[in-house]
Design an enzyme around this catalytic site. Structure first.
Site, mmCIF file in Angstrom:
data_model
loop_
_atom_site.group_PDB
_atom_site.id
_atom_site.type_symbol
_atom_site.label_atom_id
_atom_site.label_comp_id
_atom_site.label_asym_id
_atom_site.label_seq_id
_atom_site.Cartn_x
_atom_site.Cartn_y
_atom_site.Cartn_z
ATOM 1 C CB CYS A 7 -0.514 0.062 1.235
ATOM 2 S SG CYS A 7 -0.136 -0.323 2.662
ATOM 3 N NE ARG A 13 -4.247 1.687 2.157
ATOM 4 C CZ ARG A 13 -4.434 2.534 0.934
ATOM 5 N NH1 ARG A 13 -5.467 2.592 -0.076
ATOM 6 N NH2 ARG A 13 -3.939 3.180 0.654
ATOM 7 C CG ASP A 123 -5.222 5.637 2.807
ATOM 8 O OD1 ASP A 123 -5.105 5.259 4.219
ATOM 9 O OD2 ASP A 123 -4.364 6.163 2.216
HETATM 10 P P1 4NP Z 1 -1.781 3.244 4.195
HETATM 11 O O1 4NP Z 1 -2.254 4.447 4.786
HETATM 12 O O2 4NP Z 1 -1.169 3.414 2.866
HETATM 13 O O3 4NP Z 1 -2.241 2.115 4.182
HETATM 14 O O4 4NP Z 1 -0.642 2.557 5.206
HETATM 15 C C1 4NP Z 1 -1.216 6.089 4.581
HETATM 16 C C2 4NP Z 1 -0.959 5.933 5.737
HETATM 17 C C3 4NP Z 1 0.157 6.942 5.446
HETATM 18 C C4 4NP Z 1 -0.482 7.879 4.686
HETATM 19 C C5 4NP Z 1 -1.129 7.641 4.211
HETATM 20 C C6 4NP Z 1 -1.696 6.868 3.325
HETATM 21 N N1 4NP Z 1 0.289 9.606 4.956
HETATM 22 O O5 4NP Z 1 0.389 9.887 3.928
HETATM 23 O O6 4NP Z 1 1.169 8.676 5.848
#
Ligand code: 4NP
Length: 151
Positions: A7, A13, A123
């Site tokens: 991800c 995720r 997300d």
């Molecule tokens: P992930 O979610 O891709 O599901 O781990 C996110 C985690 C952190 C960030 C964005 C999406 N961020 O901008 O730090």
């Protein structure tokens, strides 16, 4: 079988996807290597988001020992199958791998459940706990399908 879940942050995720598939593979007696990584380097070394940990724990899965790492081109060669959560993860991987790109190894995880529909795992980063439960439910069904297909 070596499977990598990817991800953006490797904090919400893909740690859930890793935990769920590992749990199911173990229960099915499958000797699979399952890992996860992120396309970004924002959270390297951090444990999964506390709400991902909580939702996993409520479902009997402990993901607290996982640590965030960033995807590298080496992963593309090493893993047999790489599942991404959304279209931007797919585009980011393609960009990171440049000429080494292997499209046959990379797919949107929800295409296992809904072939050809290109649905995305949303997300949950900017929302509340309900979003993490939704992500868990989607990933749980997709991982069940991955296990079923291997039988
Ligand atoms: P992930 O979610 O891709 O599901 O781990 C996110 C985690 C952190 C960030 C964005 C999406 N961020 O901008 O730090």
């Amino acid at each position: 079988m070596k499977i990598l879940m990817v991800c953006l942050g490797n904090i919400c995720r893909s740690p859930l996807a890793e935990g769920i598939l590992k749990h199911k593979a173990l229960n099915a007696g499958l000797d699979w290597l399952v890992d996860s990584s992120g396309t970004s380097g924002f959270h390297i070394g951090e444990p999964p988001h506390h709400l991902s940990q909580k939702v996993a724990r409520l479902n009997g899965i402990d993901i607290s020992a996982q640590r965030c790492r960033q995807f590298s081109e080496e992963d593309l060669r090493f893993y047999d199958k790489i599942y991404v959560m959304d279209q931007s993860n797919y585009a980011d991987l393609k960009r990171l791998c440049k000429t080494a790109w292997m499209p046959e190894k990379v797919m949107l995880i929800l295409n296992e459940l809904y072939p050809g529909e290109d649905r995305e795992v949303p997300d949950p980063w900017y929302g509340g706990e309900a979003g993490y439960h939704n992500v868990f439910d989607l990933l749980e069904k997709a991982c069940e399908k991955i296990i079923e297909k291997s039988k």
